[in-house]
Write an enzyme that holds these catalytic residues in place. Sequence first.
Site, PDB file in Angstrom:
ATOM      1  CE1 TYR A 105       4.023   5.857  -7.033  1.00  0.00           C
ATOM      2  CE2 TYR A 105       4.092   6.263  -4.823  1.00  0.00           C
ATOM      3  CZ  TYR A 105       4.739   6.354  -6.120  1.00  0.00           C
ATOM      4  OH  TYR A 105       5.878   6.220  -6.005  1.00  0.00           O
ATOM      5  NE  ARG A 158      15.928   2.435  -4.462  1.00  0.00           N
ATOM      6  CZ  ARG A 158      14.932   2.988  -3.792  1.00  0.00           C
ATOM      7  NH1 ARG A 158      14.049   2.195  -2.856  1.00  0.00           N
ATOM      8  NH2 ARG A 158      15.012   4.626  -3.726  1.00  0.00           N
ATOM      9  CE  LYS A 176       6.540   9.054  -6.350  1.00  0.00           C
ATOM     10  NZ  LYS A 176       6.661   9.511  -4.590  1.00  0.00           N
ATOM     11  CD  GLU A 247       9.489   8.490  -7.350  1.00  0.00           C
ATOM     12  OE1 GLU A 247       9.214   7.974  -6.444  1.00  0.00           O
ATOM     13  OE2 GLU A 247       9.604  10.099  -7.078  1.00  0.00           O
ATOM     14  CG  ASP A 248      10.879   4.255  -7.394  1.00  0.00           C
ATOM     15  OD1 ASP A 248      10.987   5.042  -6.501  1.00  0.00           O
ATOM     16  OD2 ASP A 248       9.851   3.682  -7.713  1.00  0.00           O
ATOM     17  CG  ASP A 270       8.883  11.700  -3.786  1.00  0.00           C
ATOM     18  OD1 ASP A 270       8.772  13.002  -3.066  1.00  0.00           O
ATOM     19  OD2 ASP A 270       8.146  10.847  -3.868  1.00  0.00           O
ATOM     20  CG  ASP A 271      12.687   7.271  -4.454  1.00  0.00           C
ATOM     21  OD1 ASP A 271      11.595   6.609  -4.239  1.00  0.00           O
ATOM     22  OD2 ASP A 271      13.146   7.141  -5.701  1.00  0.00           O
ATOM     23  CG  ASN A 410       5.540   1.610   0.069  1.00  0.00           C
ATOM     24  OD1 ASN A 410       4.545   1.598   0.636  1.00  0.00           O
ATOM     25  ND2 ASN A 410       5.910   3.030   0.134  1.00  0.00           N
ATOM     26  CG  ASN A 454       1.022   8.070  -0.169  1.00  0.00           C
ATOM     27  OD1 ASN A 454       1.615   8.784  -1.092  1.00  0.00           O
ATOM     28  ND2 ASN A 454       0.388   6.937  -0.555  1.00  0.00           N
TER      29      ASN A 454
END
Length: 553
Positions: A105, A158, A176, A247-248, A270-271, A410, A454
Amino acid sequence: MENYDAEKLQALTGHASPMDILHDPSQNKGVAFTHEERERLCLRGLLPPRPLSMEAQLERVKANFFSKPNNLEKYIFLTALQERNETLFYRFVRENIEQTLPIIYTPTVGEACQTYSQIFRRPQGMFISLEDRGHVRELLGNWEHKDVRVIVVTDGSRILGLGDQGANGMGIPVGKLALYTACAGIPPIHCLPITIDVGTNNEDLLNDPLYVGLQHKRVGGDDYDGLIEEFVQAVGDAFPRAMIQFEDFSNDNAFRLLDKYRNRVCAFNDDIQGTAAVALAGLLASLRITEGELKRQKFLFMGAGSAGFGIADLILLAMEQQGMPREEGLKRFRFMDSRGVVTRQRDDLTGRKGEFACDDAPEKDLEKVVESFQPTALIGVSGRGGAFYEEVVRAMARINQRPIIFALSNPTSKAECTAEQCYSWTEGRGVFASGSPFDPVTWQGKTFVPGQGNNAYCFPGIGLGVIMCQAKHVTDEMFLVAAQTLAEITDEADLNKGRVYPSLQDIRAVSLKTALAVIKVAEERGLAKTPLGENAEERTRSWMCSARYRSYV
């Protein structure tokens, strides 16, 4: 010795030929098959003659892993191992979590996504594109495993702080889900990574002849929303027990899709929510160092996107739990973006940006905002490497005896400041955490161990709890208790080193405690379809996979 009996082999392993067993990563043990197993499964002659234990295999994997010249080569090596022998992969990751997590990750997964089309070997998940409109349910039926419990899905718009990576973003859901198994013991048979491909606005990918995704500009509007809607409905039909993790997704879609689906299906982002839980946990642990109260803190965010507002929302929820009205809590936040402080005089105040806008005068200079607002915590979610320059950090140190400085962007190149910069510019008084890992820093004879915020500290345990009790929805309260649980687990030994999170070696214990806290919330709120009651811990422990080889004799 007779030729193999296909029917007997099928009944025992689900495969009709010995080579199929060796090509199945969930069953392949490589040279660890014993003599008896080789005889029974007709594997004699298909493997070197001497059986070796898993421990011997782990030594070989470890030697190969650490011999790789760079992190991307380590990533490729681990990916190949996962595709060949997933039990050995997860055992190695678990036993070497501090060394492997930054590879599978962040930060290495970012580089892997950027080069995904070049290093692609075989698919590890599913790709759903605009060309599949009207057939998404059929596509999901092509997945081999039918009891999917957790789906991580991205549209690649993203990826970390790297922007639009299109179909190359598949590295994110794969990584993930590897952490769901390694950190929380969720069997990989229940995990499904998915990338939704609606094109890309990344010019490099549009001009790359090796790019594996749709090679046209990203599509939005009704076509985009229609595909997402069809996907969500198809998941409910094909995998009715599945939790969806967004996610993203880009800022313009992240909150919008979360708000649209969070109360319709079992889903979270999750972001937004996972990052918030980990950040809040770090803040709560930091306050044990600074001896402060959460409701008395002032927070300055560099970056006004989904991650920052998610963190602020969860902090506000924690403040409300301590008795502070939301309206009062909002006054303790300031946000800055590329245009400066987010004020009410601006013309771009949509969604949460409008809610968190302040009445201050416009200002673009971060140092001046620090001097005027006097925050106790500076939180970076901007994706701008070096945004916390020396004068800013020194200003935080003048205002606060123990300034809290979180550089959460990140990958490592995007961190707002490094651990060494924070400790040196604050003369060792800064309380630091980051999104990507940093090595220990020695300043005037004292060694600090930076904490990495994290998301793996929270989302695997939350997912485990949701799956175990079959929660109808994933609520903000679940992320709040996850944050509180993580902060409580961080002990004095960690805090004395400057680390506001526990060691990653304890991640399985962290995930279990988080899962139990989530199960309790779900049951108390009437959200658990399968209440576990007093048996929650025993049943959860017994369900978590152990990364041990199955015996065939």
